[in-house]
Design a protein around this motif. Sequence first.
Motif, PDB file in Angstrom:
ATOM      1  N   VAL A 209      33.512  26.911  11.792  1.00  0.00           N
ATOM      2  CA  VAL A 209      33.621  25.452  11.635  1.00  0.00           C
ATOM      3  C   VAL A 209      33.955  24.782  12.968  1.00  0.00           C
ATOM      4  N   ILE A 210      34.886  25.356  13.726  1.00  0.00           N
ATOM      5  CA  ILE A 210      35.243  24.750  15.016  1.00  0.00           C
ATOM      6  C   ILE A 210      34.065  24.776  15.972  1.00  0.00           C
ATOM      7  N   ARG A 211      33.327  25.878  16.025  1.00  0.00           N
ATOM      8  CA  ARG A 211      32.146  25.945  16.908  1.00  0.00           C
ATOM      9  C   ARG A 211      31.093  24.915  16.502  1.00  0.00           C
ATOM     10  N   LEU A 212      30.880  24.751  15.198  1.00  0.00           N
ATOM     11  CA  LEU A 212      29.904  23.764  14.743  1.00  0.00           C
ATOM     12  C   LEU A 212      30.376  22.337  15.030  1.00  0.00           C
ATOM     13  N   LEU A 213      31.653  22.054  14.761  1.00  0.00           N
ATOM     14  CA  LEU A 213      32.180  20.719  15.050  1.00  0.00           C
ATOM     15  C   LEU A 213      32.125  20.405  16.541  1.00  0.00           C
ATOM     16  N   TRP A 214      32.450  21.378  17.353  1.00  0.00           N
ATOM     17  CA  TRP A 214      32.415  21.177  18.810  1.00  0.00           C
ATOM     18  C   TRP A 214      30.988  20.879  19.262  1.00  0.00           C
ATOM     19  N   ARG A 215      30.045  21.670  18.771  1.00  0.00           N
ATOM     20  CA  ARG A 215      28.646  21.474  19.150  1.00  0.00           C
ATOM     21  C   ARG A 215      28.149  20.107  18.679  1.00  0.00           C
ATOM     22  N   TRP A 216      28.521  19.713  17.455  1.00  0.00           N
ATOM     23  CA  TRP A 216      28.119  18.408  16.927  1.00  0.00           C
ATOM     24  C   TRP A 216      28.688  17.284  17.787  1.00  0.00           C
ATOM     25  N   GLN A 217      29.956  17.403  18.170  1.00  0.00           N
ATOM     26  CA  GLN A 217      30.599  16.363  18.975  1.00  0.00           C
ATOM     27  C   GLN A 217      29.953  16.250  20.357  1.00  0.00           C
ATOM     28  N   VAL A 218      29.653  17.367  20.982  1.00  0.00           N
ATOM     29  CA  VAL A 218      29.006  17.340  22.298  1.00  0.00           C
ATOM     30  C   VAL A 218      27.614  16.729  22.181  1.00  0.00           C
ATOM     31  N   SER A 219      26.874  17.127  21.164  1.00  0.00           N
ATOM     32  CA  SER A 219      25.539  16.573  20.963  1.00  0.00           C
ATOM     33  C   SER A 219      25.601  15.064  20.726  1.00  0.00           C
ATOM     34  N   ARG A 220      26.575  14.636  19.945  1.00  0.00           N
ATOM     35  CA  ARG A 220      26.751  13.202  19.679  1.00  0.00           C
ATOM     36  C   ARG A 220      27.080  12.433  20.952  1.00  0.00           C
ATOM     37  N   SER A 221      27.933  12.994  21.795  1.00  0.00           N
ATOM     38  CA  SER A 221      28.292  12.292  23.034  1.00  0.00           C
ATOM     39  C   SER A 221      27.109  12.252  23.997  1.00  0.00           C
ATOM     40  N   TRP A 222      26.281  13.285  24.032  1.00  0.00           N
ATOM     41  CA  TRP A 222      25.080  13.263  24.866  1.00  0.00           C
ATOM     42  C   TRP A 222      24.134  12.151  24.411  1.00  0.00           C
ATOM     43  N   LYS A 223      23.960  12.039  23.104  1.00  0.00           N
ATOM     44  CA  LYS A 223      23.078  10.987  22.578  1.00  0.00           C
ATOM     45  C   LYS A 223      23.625   9.600  22.899  1.00  0.00           C
ATOM     46  N   GLN A 224      24.942   9.428  22.792  1.00  0.00           N
ATOM     47  CA  GLN A 224      25.533   8.127  23.116  1.00  0.00           C
ATOM     48  C   GLN A 224      25.347   7.801  24.592  1.00  0.00           C
ATOM     49  N   ARG A 225      25.532   8.794  25.456  1.00  0.00           N
ATOM     50  CA  ARG A 225      25.320   8.556  26.891  1.00  0.00           C
ATOM     51  C   ARG A 225      23.872   8.194  27.186  1.00  0.00           C
ATOM     52  N   ALA A 226      22.943   8.885  26.536  1.00  0.00           N
ATOM     53  CA  ALA A 226      21.521   8.593  26.737  1.00  0.00           C
ATOM     54  C   ALA A 226      21.203   7.172  26.281  1.00  0.00           C
ATOM     55  N   ARG A 227      21.785   6.746  25.146  1.00  0.00           N
ATOM     56  CA  ARG A 227      21.578   5.372  24.664  1.00  0.00           C
ATOM     57  C   ARG A 227      22.120   4.359  25.655  1.00  0.00           C
ATOM     58  N   ARG A 228      23.306   4.615  26.173  1.00  0.00           N
ATOM     59  CA  ARG A 228      23.890   3.683  27.159  1.00  0.00           C
ATOM     60  C   ARG A 228      23.030   3.606  28.422  1.00  0.00           C
ATOM     61  N   ARG A 229      22.511   4.739  28.883  1.00  0.00           N
ATOM     62  CA  ARG A 229      21.645   4.732  30.072  1.00  0.00           C
ATOM     63  C   ARG A 229      20.363   3.949  29.810  1.00  0.00           C
ATOM     64  N   ARG A 230      19.785   4.136  28.622  1.00  0.00           N
ATOM     65  CA  ARG A 230      18.563   3.397  28.289  1.00  0.00           C
ATOM     66  C   ARG A 230      18.826   1.899  28.258  1.00  0.00           C
ATOM     67  N   ARG A 231      19.982   1.503  27.691  1.00  0.00           N
ATOM     68  CA  ARG A 231      20.329   0.078  27.644  1.00  0.00           C
ATOM     69  C   ARG A 231      20.534  -0.470  29.046  1.00  0.00           C
ATOM     70  N   ARG A 232      21.190   0.275  29.903  1.00  0.00           N
ATOM     71  CA  ARG A 232      21.408  -0.176  31.281  1.00  0.00           C
ATOM     72  C   ARG A 232      20.094  -0.306  32.022  1.00  0.00           C
ATOM     73  N   ARG A 233      19.211   0.656  31.843  1.00  0.00           N
ATOM     74  CA  ARG A 233      17.896   0.593  32.504  1.00  0.00           C
ATOM     75  C   ARG A 233      17.103  -0.602  32.012  1.00  0.00           C
ATOM     76  N   GLY A 234      17.216  -0.894  30.720  1.00  0.00           N
ATOM     77  CA  GLY A 234      16.496  -2.040  30.147  1.00  0.00           C
ATOM     78  C   GLY A 234      16.992  -3.358  30.711  1.00  0.00           C
ATOM     79  N   ARG A 235      18.291  -3.449  31.021  1.00  0.00           N
ATOM     80  CA  ARG A 235      18.849  -4.680  31.602  1.00  0.00           C
ATOM     81  C   ARG A 235      18.541  -4.788  33.086  1.00  0.00           C
ATOM     82  N   GLU A 236      18.416  -3.651  33.763  1.00  0.00           N
ATOM     83  CA  GLU A 236      18.192  -3.673  35.219  1.00  0.00           C
ATOM     84  C   GLU A 236      16.755  -4.055  35.557  1.00  0.00           C
ATOM     85  N   THR A 237      15.778  -3.648  34.747  1.00  0.00           N
ATOM     86  CA  THR A 237      14.391  -3.974  35.056  1.00  0.00           C
ATOM     87  C   THR A 237      14.082  -5.377  34.523  1.00  0.00           C
ATOM     88  N   PRO A 238      13.532  -6.246  35.383  1.00  0.00           N
ATOM     89  CA  PRO A 238      13.230  -7.626  34.945  1.00  0.00           C
ATOM     90  C   PRO A 238      12.014  -7.741  34.073  1.00  0.00           C
TER      91      PRO A 238
END
Length: 179
Positions: free
Chosen positions: A150-179
Amino acid sequence: MPRRFLQRYMPHPDTLRRQRSLRFMGHLIGNPALWVLSRRSVANAFSVGLFSAMLPIPFQMVVAAFGAWLARCNLPLSVGLVWITNPLTMPIIFYGNYRLGAWLMDTPAREAPERLSTRWIAEQMADILPALAVGSVVTAVLLAILGNVVIRLLWRWQVSRSWKQRARRRRRRRGRETP
């Protein structure tokens, strides 16, 4: 990240080393490998801690500390998880372990008397002990395996979730930077 969450509640090794009652364990407490918070060390610490907690023995914390040292996993988590079986939960957990052991050994489980006393427990210990030992070991092994998975699965899920959130934030930043 799970690491930040766990670091908030863990004591610092120097704090523990300075305590007079723990000085004899200074070499163990000071070992940096026993304070690492990685997916493997935390999952194995849960295994060691849950296994030790289910054993009906005195000095469970010492067993957990030794197990953490052997498994090279997180020492504070291993020792802290032993408190699952605290004075309030211990009778319930060990009675359940006894009932499981009696069922596995195909022996009739003894019913607790209306007024539970230490004298009754002492008189019945010879009959209760084999079933309690079997049930406790089976429960300890199953919880150790389940906790690790359970701990290994929860850890993996949390890391995967944080990667997706970071990717979303980068996409949003790129969308604001390009005119």
